[in-house]
Design a protein around this motif. Structure first.
Motif, PDB file in Angstrom:
ATOM      1  N   VAL A  19      36.877 -57.219 -65.039  1.00 47.13           N
ATOM      2  CA  VAL A  19      37.362 -57.549 -66.380  1.00 47.13           C
ATOM      3  C   VAL A  19      38.268 -58.769 -66.248  1.00 47.13           C
ATOM      4  CG1 VAL A  19      37.151 -55.258 -67.407  1.00 47.13           C
ATOM      5  CG2 VAL A  19      39.236 -55.845 -66.147  1.00 47.13           C
ATOM      6  N   PHE A  20      38.238 -59.629 -67.266  1.00 46.66           N
ATOM      7  CA  PHE A  20      39.023 -60.860 -67.262  1.00 46.66           C
ATOM      8  C   PHE A  20      39.759 -61.014 -68.594  1.00 46.66           C
ATOM      9  CE2 PHE A  20      35.383 -62.011 -64.474  1.00 46.66           C
ATOM     10  CZ  PHE A  20      36.078 -62.337 -63.315  1.00 46.66           C
ATOM     11  N   GLY A  21      41.009 -61.428 -68.489  1.00 44.72           N
ATOM     12  CA  GLY A  21      41.762 -61.808 -69.663  1.00 44.72           C
ATOM     13  C   GLY A  21      42.329 -60.634 -70.448  1.00 44.72           C
ATOM     14  N   PRO A  22      42.987 -61.013 -71.595  1.00 44.82           N
ATOM     15  CA  PRO A  22      43.165 -62.397 -72.061  1.00 44.82           C
ATOM     16  C   PRO A  22      44.092 -63.190 -71.136  1.00 44.82           C
ATOM     17  CG  PRO A  22      44.417 -60.875 -73.418  1.00 44.82           C
ATOM     18  CD  PRO A  22      43.592 -60.031 -72.518  1.00 44.82           C
ATOM     19  N   GLU A  23      43.790 -64.490 -70.988  1.00 47.65           N
ATOM     20  CA  GLU A  23      44.485 -65.308 -70.015  1.00 47.65           C
ATOM     21  C   GLU A  23      45.981 -65.395 -70.296  1.00 47.65           C
ATOM     22  OE1 GLU A  23      44.107 -69.719 -67.883  1.00 47.65           O
ATOM     23  OE2 GLU A  23      42.767 -69.160 -69.522  1.00 47.65           O
ATOM     24  N   GLY A  24      46.365 -65.309 -71.575  1.00 48.54           N
ATOM     25  CA  GLY A  24      47.782 -65.367 -71.896  1.00 48.54           C
ATOM     26  C   GLY A  24      48.553 -64.181 -71.345  1.00 48.54           C
ATOM     27  N   ARG A  25      47.880 -63.042 -71.202  1.00 49.72           N
ATOM     28  CA  ARG A  25      48.533 -61.837 -70.672  1.00 49.72           C
ATOM     29  C   ARG A  25      48.351 -61.714 -69.163  1.00 49.72           C
ATOM     30  NH1 ARG A  25      47.488 -55.569 -72.714  1.00 49.72           N
ATOM     31  NH2 ARG A  25      49.006 -54.597 -71.307  1.00 49.72           N
ATOM     32  N   VAL A  28      36.329 -54.176 -59.654  1.00 53.20           N
ATOM     33  CA  VAL A  28      36.717 -54.880 -58.435  1.00 53.20           C
ATOM     34  C   VAL A  28      37.646 -56.027 -58.793  1.00 53.20           C
ATOM     35  CG1 VAL A  28      35.867 -56.208 -56.469  1.00 53.20           C
ATOM     36  CG2 VAL A  28      34.554 -54.240 -57.302  1.00 53.20           C
ATOM     37  N   GLN A  29      38.772 -56.103 -58.107  1.00 50.19           N
ATOM     38  CA  GLN A  29      39.712 -57.193 -58.324  1.00 50.19           C
ATOM     39  C   GLN A  29      39.044 -58.527 -58.013  1.00 50.19           C
ATOM     40  OE1 GLN A  29      42.572 -57.668 -59.578  1.00 50.19           O
ATOM     41  NE2 GLN A  29      43.788 -59.151 -58.461  1.00 50.19           N
ATOM     42  N   PRO A  30      38.960 -59.438 -58.995  1.00 55.05           N
ATOM     43  CA  PRO A  30      38.321 -60.743 -58.744  1.00 55.05           C
ATOM     44  C   PRO A  30      39.278 -61.725 -58.099  1.00 55.05           C
ATOM     45  CG  PRO A  30      38.932 -60.557 -61.051  1.00 55.05           C
ATOM     46  CD  PRO A  30      39.331 -59.258 -60.410  1.00 55.05           C
ATOM     47  N   SER A  31      38.706 -62.730 -57.436  1.00 56.49           N
ATOM     48  CA  SER A  31      39.520 -63.684 -56.679  1.00 56.49           C
ATOM     49  C   SER A  31      40.453 -64.500 -57.565  1.00 56.49           C
ATOM     50  CB  SER A  31      38.611 -64.626 -55.882  1.00 56.49           C
ATOM     51  OG  SER A  31      37.792 -65.394 -56.750  1.00 56.49           O
ATOM     52  N   VAL A  32      40.110 -64.698 -58.842  1.00 55.24           N
ATOM     53  CA  VAL A  32      40.915 -65.571 -59.704  1.00 55.24           C
ATOM     54  C   VAL A  32      42.307 -65.011 -59.976  1.00 55.24           C
ATOM     55  CG1 VAL A  32      38.932 -66.644 -60.812  1.00 55.24           C
ATOM     56  CG2 VAL A  32      39.911 -64.565 -61.809  1.00 55.24           C
ATOM     57  N   TYR A  33      42.515 -63.710 -59.710  1.00 54.11           N
ATOM     58  CA  TYR A  33      43.834 -63.111 -59.910  1.00 54.11           C
ATOM     59  C   TYR A  33      44.644 -63.032 -58.622  1.00 54.11           C
ATOM     60  CZ  TYR A  33      42.668 -61.761 -64.701  1.00 54.11           C
ATOM     61  OH  TYR A  33      42.339 -61.767 -66.042  1.00 54.11           O
ATOM     62  N   GLY A  34      44.088 -63.482 -57.515  1.00 50.50           N
ATOM     63  CA  GLY A  34      44.831 -63.418 -56.270  1.00 50.50           C
ATOM     64  C   GLY A  34      45.265 -62.000 -55.955  1.00 50.50           C
ATOM     65  N   LEU A  35      46.560 -61.823 -55.690  1.00 50.41           N
ATOM     66  CA  LEU A  35      47.103 -60.511 -55.324  1.00 50.41           C
ATOM     67  C   LEU A  35      47.629 -59.730 -56.523  1.00 50.41           C
ATOM     68  CD1 LEU A  35      49.121 -61.603 -52.148  1.00 50.41           C
ATOM     69  CD2 LEU A  35      46.913 -60.419 -52.208  1.00 50.41           C
ATOM     70  N   ASP A  36      47.507 -60.294 -57.708  1.00 49.48           N
ATOM     71  CA  ASP A  36      48.003 -59.619 -58.917  1.00 49.48           C
ATOM     72  C   ASP A  36      46.899 -58.733 -59.488  1.00 49.48           C
ATOM     73  OD1 ASP A  36      49.067 -58.750 -61.275  1.00 49.48           O
ATOM     74  OD2 ASP A  36      49.495 -60.741 -62.094  1.00 49.48           O
ATOM     75  N   ASN A  37      46.994 -57.439 -59.241  1.00 44.66           N
ATOM     76  CA  ASN A  37      45.978 -56.480 -59.669  1.00 44.66           C
ATOM     77  C   ASN A  37      46.195 -55.965 -61.088  1.00 44.66           C
ATOM     78  OD1 ASN A  37      44.326 -55.833 -57.054  1.00 44.66           O
ATOM     79  ND2 ASN A  37      46.459 -55.772 -56.387  1.00 44.66           N
ATOM     80  N   SER A  38      47.061 -56.606 -61.861  1.00 43.87           N
ATOM     81  CA  SER A  38      47.478 -56.059 -63.156  1.00 43.87           C
ATOM     82  C   SER A  38      46.314 -55.854 -64.120  1.00 43.87           C
ATOM     83  CB  SER A  38      48.518 -56.968 -63.810  1.00 43.87           C
ATOM     84  OG  SER A  38      49.675 -57.064 -63.024  1.00 43.87           O
ATOM     85  N   ALA A  39      45.426 -56.835 -64.238  1.00 43.37           N
ATOM     86  CA  ALA A  39      44.330 -56.720 -65.200  1.00 43.37           C
ATOM     87  C   ALA A  39      43.429 -55.539 -64.853  1.00 43.37           C
ATOM     88  CB  ALA A  39      43.521 -58.015 -65.241  1.00 43.37           C
ATOM     89  N   THR A  40      43.138 -55.367 -63.561  1.00 39.61           N
ATOM     90  CA  THR A  40      42.275 -54.269 -63.142  1.00 39.61           C
ATOM     91  C   THR A  40      42.980 -52.936 -63.293  1.00 39.61           C
ATOM     92  OG1 THR A  40      41.209 -55.761 -61.552  1.00 39.61           O
ATOM     93  CG2 THR A  40      40.856 -53.409 -61.243  1.00 39.61           C
ATOM     94  N   ARG A  41      44.242 -52.858 -62.898  1.00 38.10           N
ATOM     95  CA  ARG A  41      44.950 -51.585 -62.966  1.00 38.10           C
ATOM     96  C   ARG A  41      45.190 -51.182 -64.424  1.00 38.10           C
ATOM     97  NH1 ARG A  41      49.925 -53.009 -59.391  1.00 38.10           N
ATOM     98  NH2 ARG A  41      49.940 -50.748 -59.143  1.00 38.10           N
ATOM     99  N   ASP A  42      45.446 -52.123 -65.312  1.00 37.53           N
ATOM    100  CA  ASP A  42      45.626 -51.777 -66.723  1.00 37.53           C
ATOM    101  C   ASP A  42      44.317 -51.283 -67.334  1.00 37.53           C
ATOM    102  OD1 ASP A  42      48.263 -52.459 -66.503  1.00 37.53           O
ATOM    103  OD2 ASP A  42      48.124 -54.303 -67.692  1.00 37.53           O
ATOM    104  N   ALA A  43      43.201 -51.901 -66.923  1.00 36.04           N
ATOM    105  CA  ALA A  43      41.896 -51.426 -67.408  1.00 36.04           C
ATOM    106  C   ALA A  43      41.623 -50.006 -66.928  1.00 36.04           C
ATOM    107  CB  ALA A  43      40.793 -52.368 -66.934  1.00 36.04           C
ATOM    108  N   LEU A  44      41.940 -49.722 -65.669  1.00 39.75           N
ATOM    109  CA  LEU A  44      41.755 -48.361 -65.153  1.00 39.75           C
ATOM    110  C   LEU A  44      42.650 -47.370 -65.886  1.00 39.75           C
ATOM    111  CD1 LEU A  44      41.544 -49.003 -61.299  1.00 39.75           C
ATOM    112  CD2 LEU A  44      39.676 -48.331 -62.825  1.00 39.75           C
ATOM    113  N   SER A  45      43.855 -47.777 -66.210  1.00 41.02           N
ATOM    114  CA  SER A  45      44.763 -46.904 -66.951  1.00 41.02           C
ATOM    115  C   SER A  45      44.187 -46.549 -68.320  1.00 41.02           C
ATOM    116  CB  SER A  45      46.125 -47.585 -67.101  1.00 41.02           C
ATOM    117  OG  SER A  45      46.995 -46.804 -67.891  1.00 41.02           O
ATOM    118  N   GLU A  46      43.631 -47.556 -68.996  1.00 41.06           N
ATOM    119  CA  GLU A  46      43.041 -47.311 -70.306  1.00 41.06           C
ATOM    120  C   GLU A  46      41.808 -46.414 -70.192  1.00 41.06           C
ATOM    121  OE1 GLU A  46      42.136 -47.292 -74.347  1.00 41.06           O
ATOM    122  OE2 GLU A  46      44.001 -47.659 -73.240  1.00 41.06           O
TER     123      GLU A  46
END
Length: 290
Positions: free
Chosen positions: A30-36, A70-88
């Motif tokens: 999952v990607f984005g929103p880029e502002g968040r 799967v954590q994509p490379s564009v987020y580096g070590l910041d797993n926030s987008a993936t972990r928030d999606a899993l939480s939802e």
């Protein structure tokens, strides 16, 4: 200039077969929103937004009930987008897992937190920017083994001469992305691909039957040159193969395909319903949902 990727095709054509109950998509992002969730400055590509709602709509169309983000490379070590999606997804009562990207100094507290949040593996990216390096790997692998996690590798097996010896000595399950990223043009008898098949045959690795457009010489489906590679992997060990959509197909070298057509490719690789059930249900159950 960092290239901007195309968006996934929202028109999902129904495949000729029905996905078995409990089917798992073992590779998506999952990607984005880029502002968040801002992208890492040192990245290879820039994806358009690909929301959790779009991802779940894809699964509904294909008959997929579970998945692995799967954590994509564009987020580096910041797993926030993936972990928030899993939480939802957990909030909705849906059964999904995650694969994180961490560094060698990640704390036990953070690994335990990621485990509670549904992560079951760490991705090592040797193709694109992001992730940890080989030299940091074995130390981390022993810590992951304590949590019954796995290591997932994005690499080109045709360019990794020490693949077999390196992966075989790791104390955790090893999962190889996208059929080893093996360029079809190099031939099915390439030593790197043969090494991957041996690892499978010995039960020392798993492989994702995904990303066919990353290894084919064709521009559109069906990717007929991929069929013998997928079949060779299945022949090597059908108990160690899983399938992934690779949605929303970031940074691919072909025009954006339909996800229905991509799912249809599985019918060419695994023509029997029994074999597709292994790939879609039984194998991912053992790898991700223990």
């Amino acid at each position: 200039m960092i290239p901007l990727c195309s968006a996934a095709d929202p028109d999902v054509r129904r495949p000729s077969f029905t996905a078995p109950s409990g089917a798992v998509d073992c590779h998506a992002h999952v990607f984005g929103p880029e502002g968040r969730y801002p992208y890492h400055h040192n990245r290879t590509y820039t994806p358009p937004d690909a929301s959790l709602e779009q991802y779940l709509a894809l699964h509904e169309a294909l008959g997929i009930e579970r998945g692995v983000l799967v954590q994509p490379s564009v987020y580096g070590l910041d797993n926030s987008a993936t972990r928030d999606a899993l939480s939802e997804l957990r909030r909705r009562g849906l059964d999904y897992r995650g694969v994180a990207v961490v560094d060698r100094d990640v704390s036990d507290v953070e690994l335990d937190r990621l485990h509670r949040e549904g992560f079951r593996g760490v991705r090592l990216n040797l193709l694109f920017k992001g992730g940890i390096d080989w030299q940091d790997l074995e130390q981390l692998a022993h810590r992951l083994a304590e949590r019954e996690w796995h290591l997932q590798f994005l690499l080109d097996v045709s360019q990794c001469e020490a693949l077999e010896s390196r992966l075989a000595r790791l104390p955790v399950p090893v999962v190889v992305d996208h059929m080893g990223h093996m360029p079809c043009e190099k031939g099915i008898d390439h030593p790197g691909f043969a090494a991957l098949c041996r690892l499978l045959a010995q039960g020392l690795a798993w492989v994702k039957l995904s990303g066919a457009y990353r290894i084919t010489d064709h521009a559109v489906t069906p990717f007929e040159d991929v069929v013998p590679f997928a079949k060779r992997l299945l022949d090597a060990n059908p108990e160690r193969c899983v399938w992934g959509s690779d949605w929303p197909h970031p940074h691919i070298p072909v025009p954006m395909p339909s996800d229905g057509d991509l799912f249809e490719e599985l019918a060419h690789w695994a023509p029997s319903a029994e074999l597709r059930r292994r790939v879609l249900v039984d194998n991912p159950e053992r790898l991700y949902f223990r």
